[in-house]
Design a protein around this motif. Sequence first.
Motif, PDB file in Angstrom:
ATOM      1  N   LYS A   5       1.011  -1.218  -0.006  1.00  0.00           N
ATOM      2  CA  LYS A   5       0.266  -0.087   0.018  1.00  0.00           C
ATOM      3  C   LYS A   5       0.975   1.119  -0.079  1.00  0.00           C
ATOM      4  CE  LYS A   5      -2.008  -0.955   3.814  1.00  0.00           C
ATOM      5  NZ  LYS A   5      -1.509  -2.270   4.050  1.00  0.00           N
ATOM      6  N   THR A   6       1.636   1.290   0.982  1.00  0.00           N
ATOM      7  CA  THR A   6       2.530   2.409   1.060  1.00  0.00           C
ATOM      8  C   THR A   6       3.603   2.701  -0.231  1.00  0.00           C
ATOM      9  OG1 THR A   6       2.620   2.401   3.127  1.00  0.00           O
ATOM     10  CG2 THR A   6       4.410   3.585   2.524  1.00  0.00           C
ATOM     11  N   ALA A   9       1.253   4.087  -2.994  1.00  0.00           N
ATOM     12  CA  ALA A   9       0.777   5.469  -2.499  1.00  0.00           C
ATOM     13  C   ALA A   9       2.002   6.278  -3.162  1.00  0.00           C
ATOM     14  CB  ALA A   9       0.484   5.564  -1.296  1.00  0.00           C
ATOM     15  N   LYS A  27      -1.645   9.248   5.735  1.00  0.00           N
ATOM     16  CA  LYS A  27      -1.715   7.879   6.385  1.00  0.00           C
ATOM     17  C   LYS A  27      -2.898   8.053   7.357  1.00  0.00           C
ATOM     18  CE  LYS A  27      -0.763   3.510   7.217  1.00  0.00           C
ATOM     19  NZ  LYS A  27       0.287   2.671   7.685  1.00  0.00           N
ATOM     20  N   ASP A  36       6.122   4.721   7.027  1.00  0.00           N
ATOM     21  CA  ASP A  36       5.226   5.278   5.549  1.00  0.00           C
ATOM     22  C   ASP A  36       5.474   6.515   5.493  1.00  0.00           C
ATOM     23  OD1 ASP A  36       4.242   2.470   5.853  1.00  0.00           O
ATOM     24  OD2 ASP A  36       2.711   3.089   7.179  1.00  0.00           O
ATOM     25  N   GLU A  88      -4.015   6.972   2.444  1.00  0.00           N
ATOM     26  CA  GLU A  88      -3.709   5.467   2.635  1.00  0.00           C
ATOM     27  C   GLU A  88      -4.355   5.133   3.842  1.00  0.00           C
ATOM     28  OE1 GLU A  88      -0.234   2.247   3.623  1.00  0.00           O
ATOM     29  OE2 GLU A  88       0.403   4.439   3.054  1.00  0.00           O
TER      30      GLU A  88
END
Length: 195
Positions: A5-6, A9, A27, A36, A88
């Motif tokens: 995910k990170t 993104a 986030k 992150d 996120e």
Amino acid sequence: MNAGKTTTAAEVGRAALRGGLRTGAIKLTGTGSGGDLWKYQDSGIDPVFDFTDGGYATTVDVSIASLEILFNRLVNAAAASCDIIIVELADGLYQKETDGLLHSPSFRASIDSILFAASDPMAGMAGVQALREIGLEPSALSGAVTASPLAAQELESLSGVEVFGLQRFAADDNALSICMRSAHVFEEQRLAKSA
């Protein structure tokens, strides 16, 4: 967890920056960890915020109403200096806070598109189906599944949703516009068919 995910993104952020957009990242849910935010910053994204900027060490068991307030506060803090804000959410569509936000009318009205990160084709298909069941269509798919070209191809074929690996984000000038397609298109199409 560990679906990418990170990283996804951050790559969207890089694509936005290459396109000349002032880009921020948030986030919104999870447990406090600098990694992150540092990944966003290392990608050139500025400003970056997370839930710790709203006073939470973790968002576990934080009410949806409180998360909506936090979301609005962080978006407002970023909005003045951004053309695009990437948000996120923490691990898993079935995770209580993520599920609550995706069912929240005010949160849904505030997002323009959804990019879903998956670890493998089965997880990707489950995610696409779960999103479609609540009237949201992912604009694109990405994540760890893209480490295997065959797995990425399988997921794209099964889901009918484009899959973006890191190289495609870097090389495809249309990557950002594809990833920013409206998440509400599926719901609008579904409602039109039932009318």
